[in-house]
Design a protein around this motif. Structure first.
Motif, mmCIF file in Angstrom:
data_model
loop_
_atom_site.group_PDB
_atom_site.id
_atom_site.type_symbol
_atom_site.label_atom_id
_atom_site.label_comp_id
_atom_site.label_asym_id
_atom_site.label_seq_id
_atom_site.Cartn_x
_atom_site.Cartn_y
_atom_site.Cartn_z
ATOM 1 N N GLN A 1 -4.867 4.366 -1.687
ATOM 2 C CA GLN A 1 -5.664 5.381 -2.735
ATOM 3 C C GLN A 1 -4.707 5.495 -3.896
ATOM 4 O OE1 GLN A 1 -6.496 8.992 -1.094
ATOM 5 N NE2 GLN A 1 -7.769 8.340 0.541
ATOM 6 N N GLY A 2 -3.947 4.035 -4.201
ATOM 7 C CA GLY A 2 -2.895 4.122 -4.975
ATOM 8 C C GLY A 2 -3.258 3.842 -6.605
ATOM 9 N N VAL A 3 -2.691 2.981 -7.137
ATOM 10 C CA VAL A 3 -2.781 3.218 -8.617
ATOM 11 C C VAL A 3 -3.842 1.694 -8.983
ATOM 12 C CG1 VAL A 3 -0.223 3.204 -9.044
ATOM 13 C CG2 VAL A 3 -1.178 0.826 -8.499
ATOM 14 N N GLY A 4 -4.362 1.333 -7.983
ATOM 15 C CA GLY A 4 -5.634 0.333 -8.388
ATOM 16 C C GLY A 4 -5.451 -0.672 -9.090
ATOM 17 N N ILE A 5 -6.241 -1.800 -9.245
ATOM 18 C CA ILE A 5 -6.095 -2.819 -10.159
ATOM 19 C C ILE A 5 -7.373 -3.141 -10.985
ATOM 20 C CG2 ILE A 5 -5.930 -5.706 -9.649
ATOM 21 C CD1 ILE A 5 -5.275 -4.858 -6.666
ATOM 22 N N ASP A 6 -7.151 -3.663 -12.098
ATOM 23 C CA ASP A 6 -8.143 -3.979 -13.107
ATOM 24 C C ASP A 6 -8.930 -5.026 -12.503
ATOM 25 O OD1 ASP A 6 -9.621 -4.948 -15.120
ATOM 26 O OD2 ASP A 6 -8.135 -5.246 -16.630
ATOM 27 N N PRO A 7 -10.040 -5.357 -12.235
ATOM 28 C CA PRO A 7 -10.853 -6.475 -11.525
ATOM 29 C C PRO A 7 -10.564 -7.603 -12.246
ATOM 30 C CG PRO A 7 -12.154 -4.537 -11.498
ATOM 31 C CD PRO A 7 -10.990 -4.398 -12.490
ATOM 32 N N ALA A 8 -10.522 -7.609 -13.798
ATOM 33 C CA ALA A 8 -10.254 -8.890 -14.487
ATOM 34 C C ALA A 8 -9.185 -9.425 -14.176
ATOM 35 C CB ALA A 8 -10.460 -8.475 -15.937
ATOM 36 N N GLN A 9 -7.833 -8.650 -13.651
ATOM 37 C CA GLN A 9 -6.844 -9.516 -13.359
ATOM 38 C C GLN A 9 -6.363 -9.714 -11.965
ATOM 39 O OE1 GLN A 9 -4.589 -9.909 -16.137
ATOM 40 N NE2 GLN A 9 -6.272 -9.336 -17.223
ATOM 41 N N GLY B 1 -6.335 3.169 -11.069
ATOM 42 C CA GLY B 1 -6.269 4.673 -10.409
ATOM 43 C C GLY B 1 -7.292 4.898 -9.336
ATOM 44 N N GLN B 2 -8.084 3.743 -9.060
ATOM 45 C CA GLN B 2 -9.342 3.812 -8.021
ATOM 46 C C GLN B 2 -8.693 3.365 -6.788
ATOM 47 O OE1 GLN B 2 -11.995 5.609 -8.867
ATOM 48 N NE2 GLN B 2 -10.954 5.793 -10.989
ATOM 49 N N GLY B 3 -7.468 3.019 -6.374
ATOM 50 C CA GLY B 3 -7.088 2.289 -5.020
ATOM 51 C C GLY B 3 -7.712 0.973 -5.085
ATOM 52 N N ALA C 1 0.839 -1.445 0.148
ATOM 53 C CA ALA C 1 0.192 -0.023 -0.043
ATOM 54 C C ALA C 1 0.836 1.279 -0.128
ATOM 55 C CB ALA C 1 -0.935 0.135 1.266
ATOM 56 N N LEU C 2 1.941 1.169 0.654
ATOM 57 C CA LEU C 2 2.811 2.175 0.720
ATOM 58 C C LEU C 2 3.781 2.428 -0.623
ATOM 59 C CD1 LEU C 2 4.316 2.022 4.395
ATOM 60 C CD2 LEU C 2 2.937 3.616 3.542
ATOM 61 N N LYS C 3 3.964 1.360 -1.495
ATOM 62 C CA LYS C 3 4.694 1.231 -2.413
ATOM 63 C C LYS C 3 3.740 1.863 -3.907
ATOM 64 C CE LYS C 3 7.164 -2.253 -3.461
ATOM 65 N NZ LYS C 3 7.509 -3.642 -4.097
ATOM 66 N N TYR C 4 2.928 1.235 -4.102
ATOM 67 C CA TYR C 4 2.129 1.314 -5.272
ATOM 68 C C TYR C 4 1.174 2.512 -5.273
ATOM 69 C CZ TYR C 4 3.434 -3.445 -6.578
ATOM 70 O OH TYR C 4 4.532 -4.466 -6.702
ATOM 71 N N HIS C 5 1.776 3.513 -5.741
ATOM 72 C CA HIS C 5 1.036 4.925 -5.548
ATOM 73 C C HIS C 5 1.558 5.803 -6.730
ATOM 74 C CE1 HIS C 5 4.243 7.413 -3.858
ATOM 75 N NE2 HIS C 5 4.550 6.438 -3.212
ATOM 76 N N PRO D 1 1.396 8.464 -0.170
ATOM 77 C CA PRO D 1 0.480 7.293 0.125
ATOM 78 C C PRO D 1 -0.597 7.543 1.265
ATOM 79 C CG PRO D 1 2.713 6.609 0.537
ATOM 80 C CD PRO D 1 2.789 7.915 -0.010
ATOM 81 N N GLN D 2 -1.605 7.214 1.006
ATOM 82 C CA GLN D 2 -2.729 7.421 2.445
ATOM 83 C C GLN D 2 -3.169 5.991 2.546
ATOM 84 O OE1 GLN D 2 -3.388 10.270 3.957
ATOM 85 N NE2 GLN D 2 -2.056 11.397 2.584
ATOM 86 N N VAL D 3 -3.040 5.450 3.659
ATOM 87 C CA VAL D 3 -3.228 4.092 4.059
ATOM 88 C C VAL D 3 -4.241 3.849 5.055
ATOM 89 C CG1 VAL D 3 -2.280 1.792 4.562
ATOM 90 C CG2 VAL D 3 -0.920 3.384 2.932
#
Length: 593
Positions: A518-526, A572-574, A488-492, A498-500
């Protein structure tokens, strides 16, 4: 000096006596069969035939004919009647109509509520009637007759014989048999007969109703017996169909029954052969006391003992593993009268588990050995690459130096992957054993390791919720929290501190920990790929790492009997990474952060 008779006793009943031997029975006559009958439920319940002999006996003793007629003038019970009536008046259609008229007239008088009535029919004879009322309903009339109240008018009866074509001599001969009765005796006779008739009819009605109730009860018992038999057959069929063994015992621990699977395991052919037997008489007699101890625990505590594993010995000597549950049987008042047992054969599962455990141990040992042994030649490669770089730095062109840098970077990355594999193989094998653990203490330890990275990223942490005590491996839980919070601290995004948020929540059977960013987020399909070994969704050029941290986190959670997952609305949605660990009975103690 003779005693005087009491008043009333000196009056005879008959002025002229009857001739009983020549009277006839009216019940079977054609004219009686032709009359409509009362088909109401009450009339059908009463056995009027019981009165026939009583009335005949009364005729023999007293000399008066008695009959019970329904409201349609149909004879229900009777003694014999006068020959004048049976052989003449009731045979001729015209005079019979007069007789029926007499019966109906008396019946009508009874409907008006009169205690009794006397009627002289147009044929010249007299009848007397009183009502029979059962359960408030007027159902019949009691008749006495035929008789005369005064000596007969012989000339009038001669004219009547001539009018209707009767043989005069025979007709007058029958008339001579009709008694002349004293009218003042009639009320007492009627009261006696109606009282007796009421008693007989009420008794008959009660008997009939009792008989009907008994028959109805017997029918219900038979129906219920059939239903129970069918239900028992259906239950036995269901029990015999399922693969689990099922048995039930009485409070003295003797067997009351079992299904087909249990009978096979016990070496018995039929349920009847099982009833009354104890464990000491079956194939597993050597373990009987152990089973009986479990039985007594269930019976004495009134609580089920569920899902425990034990061994049974089959008739052929095979030792099988079973998973057993026992629960008390209670009657409607809550009294325990026995127990029910259910078990399933887990011998194959235990064999597979043992084989899998052995295979996993070998695989982990292999992974550890390979990882450990690969590091030595890899370190040699890295060392010689560094020596080449130092020795030839000034002799190589830019492209060659870049190639050398790539090779050295690859070797170092390979070393990092091997170290990650070593960590992955150690989970559950080379880590601390399960013990009581304060989850907040574990979090604080993980955050201490992440202190430099948090400071470098200027990260903000917010901790909330429930942090109970669990049974867990300390270093594994610390590593789990360190991995999730570290990610959470890394992927922003660059330039965004970072806000954790770290939140603990107690659920009915588990403790849930969520790490939100509130970082880079993840594609739900992946998302499904994230927890695989060496799986990465972000470019290495953007974020370093070998792709083992989340796979390691998954293995730690599964080692503790929990589950792990991730939620994200998209890139982009955390993201919110979460895991749940079981709360062991009596273990957790809630503490606020």
């Amino acid at each position: 000096m003779s005693k005087s008779n009491p008043p009333g006793n000196h009056h005879p009943l008959f002025v002229s006596p009857p001739h009983l031997q020549r009277m006839s029975d009216p019940i079977g006559s054609d004219w009686n069969a032709a009359l409509p009958q009362d088909d109401t439920e009450l009339a059908q319940l009463i056995d009027f035939g019981q009165l026939n002999q009583v009335f005949e006996d009364f005729l023999a003793v007293v000399g008066l004919p008695v009959a019970l007629l329904d409201l349609n003038a149909h004879v229900l019970a009777s003694s014999r009647w006068q020959r004048l009536c049976m052989e003449f008046h009731r045979v001729n259609a015209a005079t019979c109509a007069r007789c029926i008229e007499s019966d109906i007239s008396l019946a009508n008088a009874m409907r008006q509520g009169r205690e009794y009535a006397i009627y002289r029919c147009r044929n010249g004879l007299t009848d007397c009637a009183a009502p029979i009322v059962i359960e408030g309903r007027h159902i019949a009339n009691l008749f006495i007759g035929q008789f005369l109240l005064t000596p007969p008018d012989i000339d009038g009866f001669k004219r009547q014989a001539a009018e209707f074509g009767f043989d005069e001599a025979h007709y007058l001969d029958a008339l001579a048999e009709v008694p002349v009765i004293a009218e003042d005796k009639l009320p007492a006779i009627l009261r006696f007969l109606t009282g007796f008739a009421h008693w007989v009819v009420n008794t008959s009605l009660a008997q009939k109703r009792n008989q009907a109730m008994q028959e109805q009860l017997e029918q219900r018992v038979q129906e219920r017996t059939r239903e129970l038999f069918h239900s028992r057959q259906m239950l036995q069929l269901v029990l015999d169909t399922i693969p689990q063994g099922v048995f039930w015992k009485a409070s003295d621990l003797s067997y009351l029954g079992g299904n087909r699977t249990f009978l096979k395991d016990s070496g018995l052919a039929t349920p009847d052969a099982l009833i009354g037997k104890h464990d000491g008489e079956l194939a597993w007699r050597e373990s009987a006391e152990l089973y009986r101890a479990d039985d007594r625990l269930v019976l004495e505590s009134g609580l089920a003992k569920a899902g425990y594993e034990e061994q049974i010995t089959r008739p052929d000597g095979e030792i099988a593993w079973v998973r057993t549950s026992k629960l008390p049987l209670q009657d409607p008042d809550g009294a325990i009268f026995g127990l029910l047992g259910v078990y399933e054969d887990i011998t194959e599962r235990k064999r597979v588990e043992a084989e899998l455990q052995r295979s996993n141990a070998e695989l982990e040992q292999f992974a550890y050995a390979v990882s450990h042994d690969m590091r030595q030649p890899l370190r040699m490669i890295s060392s010689y690459l560094q020596l080449l770089d130092k020795a030839l730095r000034n002799q190589l062109d830019a492209d060659t130096r870049q190639y050398l840098a790539f090779a050295l970077e690859g070797a170092l990355r390979m070393d990092g992957m091997i170290l990650a594999l070593l960590d992955f193989s150690r989970v559950g094998r080379k880590t601390e054993p399960m013990a009581q653990l304060e989850t907040r203490t574990a979090l604080d330890e993980a955050l201490a390791f992440l202190g430099p990275e948090r400071a470098a990223q200027q990260g903000h942490l917010e901790i909330s919720g429930d942090w109970p005590r669990l049974r867990a491996s300390r270093d594994e839980i610390v590593r789990l929290l360190q991995n999730l919070v570290g990610n959470a601290l890394k992927y922003h995004e660059a330039g965004q501190p970072p806000q954790v948020g770290i939140h603990g929540r107690l659920l009915p059977k588990t403790w849930r920990c969520e790490v939100r960013d509130q970082g880079v987020g993840i594609d739900p399909a992946q998302a499904g790929r994230l927890f695989q070994v060496f799986s990465r969704l972000q470019a290495r050029s953007r974020f370093d790492g070998v792709g083992v941290g989340l796979a390691l986190s998954r293995k730690i959670v599964e080692h503790h009997g929990g589950r792990i997952g991730v939620e994200s609305a998209g890139e982009g949605q955390g993201s919110t990474f979460w895991f749940e660990l079981p709360l062991h009975a009596g273990m957790p103690e809630n503490e606020e952060a």
